[in-house]
Design a protein around this motif. Structure first.
Motif: not given
Length: 219
Positions: A30-43
């Motif tokens: 899960y890429i939880r954008l509502y928490e982090t506001g960014e896309i991690p490299a793992t995605a």
């Protein structure tokens, strides 16, 4: 194989898609954008990309810069031949990523029946001529150049399309009864009662179609 699931708000998880991935032992993140506001490299190392719904507009790039990053990722994934699946906001992200206009339109909330277009491509070619879906949106999209319309509605025409390796669904098939209860709890009582009344007669078919889409996505 690995699925990156882009979640834009806590109450819009992957639902039945997650269930199918778990049953098939498909790794997902899960890429939880509502928490982090960014896309991690793992995605960026995923093989499959699933973009879920949310209350924002794809046009809110200034307020939510990650929307622009998502669109760039979608373009890159399709260029590399990776499967991309967009649900509601996710469908609008796909449309916008490939140059189509996304704009406010008719609000649709609750259960609707859609029509599969003649010659619909991809997994939607296996859908019934008419099928039930849950809607929760107030914007619609034009089709990107080269996209093929796959499903239409009586009030909102563009409901699904396929563009190369991307499949865009304006509607929700992934819902469980629990998710529906959460979504409708703050609706007008009459509207909430109508949705509750209709759900038992259509959710089984909606879930069946969701499993079809999920299986085709990871095939």
């Amino acid at each position: 194989m690995k699925v990156s699931i882009f979640q834009h708000i806590s109450c819009e998880p992957a639902g039945l898609f997650e269930t199918v991935f778990t049953e098939r032992q498909i790794p997902y993140e899960y890429i939880r954008l509502y928490e982090t506001g960014e896309i991690p490299a793992t995605a960026y190392g995923a093989t499959h990309y699933l973009f879920m719904g949310g209350p924002m507009s794809v046009n809110d790039e200034k307020e939510l810069p990650y929307l622009k990053e998502e669109k760039a990722l979608i373009r890159d994934a399709v260029k590399r031949g990776r499967p991309v699946l967009g649900i509601c906001l996710g469908a609008q992200l796909i449309a916008s990523a490939f140059g189509a206009r996304v704009y406010p339109y008719l609000q649709e909330t609750g259960w609707y029946h859609l029509t599969r277009t003649p010659g619909a491509p991809g997994i939607i070619s296996r859908f019934p001529d008419c099928f039930p879906v849950f809607q929760l949106h107030g914007e619609t999209f034009d089709l990107p150049p080269g996209a093929c319309l796959a499903a239409t509605g009586s009030a909102v025409k563009h409901q699904a399309f396929v563009y190369k390796t991307a499949t865009a669904l304006q509607f929700h098939l992934e819902l469980t009864e629990g998710i529906i209860r959460e979504w409708i709890r703050d609706l007008d009582p009459a509207q909430r009662e109508a949705i509750q009344k209709n759900t038992p007669s259509v959710i089984e078919e909606s879930n069946r179609l969701c499993r079809m889409v999920a299986e085709a996505f990871i095939a």
